[in-house]
Design a protein around this motif. Structure first.
Motif, PDB file in Angstrom:
ATOM      1  N   LYS B  15       0.854  -1.188  -0.137  1.00  0.00           N
ATOM      2  CA  LYS B  15      -0.069  -0.072   0.107  1.00  0.00           C
ATOM      3  C   LYS B  15       1.104   1.071  -0.093  1.00  0.00           C
ATOM      4  O   LYS B  15       2.048   1.014   0.390  1.00  0.00           O
ATOM      5  CB  LYS B  15      -1.291   0.048   1.133  1.00  0.00           C
ATOM      6  N   LYS B  16       0.613   2.169  -0.538  1.00  0.00           N
ATOM      7  CA  LYS B  16       0.942   3.629  -1.067  1.00  0.00           C
ATOM      8  C   LYS B  16       1.967   3.853  -1.182  1.00  0.00           C
ATOM      9  O   LYS B  16       2.258   4.765  -2.281  1.00  0.00           O
ATOM     10  CB  LYS B  16       1.937   4.436   0.404  1.00  0.00           C
ATOM     11  N   GLN B  17       2.108   2.622  -2.417  1.00  0.00           N
ATOM     12  CA  GLN B  17       3.076   2.578  -3.511  1.00  0.00           C
ATOM     13  C   GLN B  17       2.570   3.111  -5.005  1.00  0.00           C
ATOM     14  O   GLN B  17       1.425   2.368  -4.895  1.00  0.00           O
ATOM     15  CB  GLN B  17       3.880   0.766  -3.824  1.00  0.00           C
ATOM     16  N   ASP B  63      -8.765  11.309  -7.019  1.00  0.00           N
ATOM     17  CA  ASP B  63      -7.810  11.976  -6.716  1.00  0.00           C
ATOM     18  C   ASP B  63      -6.206  10.659  -6.389  1.00  0.00           C
ATOM     19  O   ASP B  63      -5.774  11.320  -6.021  1.00  0.00           O
ATOM     20  CB  ASP B  63      -8.599  11.774  -5.341  1.00  0.00           C
ATOM     21  N   ARG B  64      -7.081   9.718  -6.901  1.00  0.00           N
ATOM     22  CA  ARG B  64      -5.358   8.420  -7.256  1.00  0.00           C
ATOM     23  C   ARG B  64      -5.218   7.648  -7.985  1.00  0.00           C
ATOM     24  O   ARG B  64      -4.026   7.588  -8.675  1.00  0.00           O
ATOM     25  CB  ARG B  64      -6.073   7.758  -5.476  1.00  0.00           C
ATOM     26  N   GLN B  80      -1.615   5.864  -7.872  1.00  0.00           N
ATOM     27  CA  GLN B  80      -1.583   5.775  -6.584  1.00  0.00           C
ATOM     28  C   GLN B  80      -0.766   7.320  -5.830  1.00  0.00           C
ATOM     29  O   GLN B  80      -2.051   8.398  -6.306  1.00  0.00           O
ATOM     30  CB  GLN B  80       0.195   7.188  -7.864  1.00  0.00           C
ATOM     31  N   PRO B  81      -1.429   7.379  -4.482  1.00  0.00           N
ATOM     32  CA  PRO B  81      -0.747   5.795  -3.648  1.00  0.00           C
ATOM     33  C   PRO B  81      -2.246   4.528  -4.348  1.00  0.00           C
ATOM     34  O   PRO B  81      -2.834   4.809  -4.291  1.00  0.00           O
ATOM     35  CB  PRO B  81      -0.579   6.594  -2.429  1.00  0.00           C
ATOM     36  N   ALA B  82      -1.769   3.735  -3.858  1.00  0.00           N
ATOM     37  CA  ALA B  82      -2.701   1.954  -4.294  1.00  0.00           C
ATOM     38  C   ALA B  82      -3.076   2.493  -2.597  1.00  0.00           C
ATOM     39  O   ALA B  82      -2.115   2.235  -1.398  1.00  0.00           O
ATOM     40  CB  ALA B  82      -1.814   0.902  -4.303  1.00  0.00           C
ATOM     41  N   GLU B  83      -3.989   2.035  -2.004  1.00  0.00           N
ATOM     42  CA  GLU B  83      -4.983   1.282  -1.294  1.00  0.00           C
ATOM     43  C   GLU B  83      -5.458   0.034  -1.078  1.00  0.00           C
ATOM     44  O   GLU B  83      -5.322  -0.587  -2.147  1.00  0.00           O
ATOM     45  CB  GLU B  83      -6.234   2.215  -1.131  1.00  0.00           C
ATOM     46  N   LEU B  84      -5.463  -0.725   0.248  1.00  0.00           N
ATOM     47  CA  LEU B  84      -6.040  -1.631   0.347  1.00  0.00           C
ATOM     48  C   LEU B  84      -7.089  -2.185  -0.603  1.00  0.00           C
ATOM     49  O   LEU B  84      -7.332  -3.528  -0.759  1.00  0.00           O
ATOM     50  CB  LEU B  84      -5.608  -2.229   1.704  1.00  0.00           C
ATOM     51  N   GLY B  85      -8.021  -1.695  -0.758  1.00  0.00           N
ATOM     52  CA  GLY B  85      -9.513  -1.373  -1.271  1.00  0.00           C
ATOM     53  C   GLY B  85      -9.038  -2.327  -2.733  1.00  0.00           C
ATOM     54  O   GLY B  85      -9.707  -1.928  -3.378  1.00  0.00           O
ATOM     55  N   ASP B  86      -8.019  -1.300  -3.677  1.00  0.00           N
ATOM     56  CA  ASP B  86      -7.865  -1.263  -4.668  1.00  0.00           C
ATOM     57  C   ASP B  86      -7.440  -3.082  -5.196  1.00  0.00           C
ATOM     58  O   ASP B  86      -7.579  -2.561  -6.505  1.00  0.00           O
ATOM     59  CB  ASP B  86      -6.703  -0.212  -4.771  1.00  0.00           C
TER      60      ASP B  86
END
Lengths: 112, 112
Positions: B15-17, B63-64, B80-86
């Motif tokens: 996450k966040k990458q 937003d991402r 960017q950034p990736a979240e778990l829900g993605d």
């Protein structure tokens, strides 16, 4: 919110039987209707498209459309184990290159 | 006729990458779509391109998520950034007529 509803199943039929998959949609202005087959772990594969009321046949597959009832179905004759997959109903509400709205799919299992 | 090509097929990131997906549509198909598919659900449209113009990005979380289709052929979808829900399968599809859409194999993203 445009909706496409399908029975999630699973639908189980014996080999050689007719499998009947159903789909209803909420947008009365919908013009184009599609059935996709999706094997586990694979992407959706277009198998049928139908645009006019009535039946459309392609090999063992028949799509049926009733716009007055907002209902579209897919019949699979002489079902084979290789037909076991999830079948997705998709509706193009605007009739052109607008987005497809998909149902959640019906999982079909054909038992040998 | 070659189908829709997507890469990578699988991606695991923290996450966040950031992450990017690439799509090459069927030759001659002017309309390109990016869909997201969660397990047990039908594909949901993220963005639609007509040539190089994004004509429907109403479902894209801006937003991402970002996307581009330079020169009206290949397309890239970025998070960017990736979240778990993605975590999901990201599908690219293309169409010539604006009616029948053909899907690529998809990219399975896992965010840890």
């Amino acid at each position: 919110q445009k909706e496409v509803e399908q029975n999630s199943g699973p639908l189980s039929v014996p080999e050689g039987a007719i499998a009947s998959l159903n789909c209803t949609y909420s947008d009365r202005g919908s013009q184009s209707f599609f059935w996709y087959r999706q094997y586990s772990g694979k992407s959706p594969e277009l198998i049928m498209s139908i645009y006019s009321n009535g039946d459309k046949e392609d090999g063992r597959f028949t799509a049926q459309l009733n716009k007055a009832s907002q209902y579209v179905s897919l019949l699979i004759r002489d079902s084979q184990p290789s037909d076991s997959a999830t079948y997705l109903c998709a509706v193009n509400a605007q009739g052109g290159s607008e987005k497809l709205v998909f149902g959640k799919g019906t999982k079909l299992t054909v038992n040998p | 006729e070659a189908g829709v090509v997507q890469s990578p097929r699988y991606k695991i990131i923290e996450k966040k990458q950031p992450v990017a997906f690439w799509c090459n549509p069927i030759s001659g198909h002017n309309t390109l779509y990016w869909y997201l598919q969660n397990l047990g659900q039908g594909p949901e449209l993220l963005i639609r391109y007509e040539n190089e113009e994004a004509v429907d990005d109403s479902q894209l979380p801006k937003d991402r998520f970002s996307a581009e289709r330079l020169k009206g052929v290949d397309s890239t979808l970025k998070i960017q950034p990736a979240e778990l829900g993605d975590s999901a399968v990201y599908l690219c599809a293309s169409s010539y007529t604006g009616y029948e859409q053909y899907f690529g194999p998809g990219t399975r993203l896992t965010v840890t």
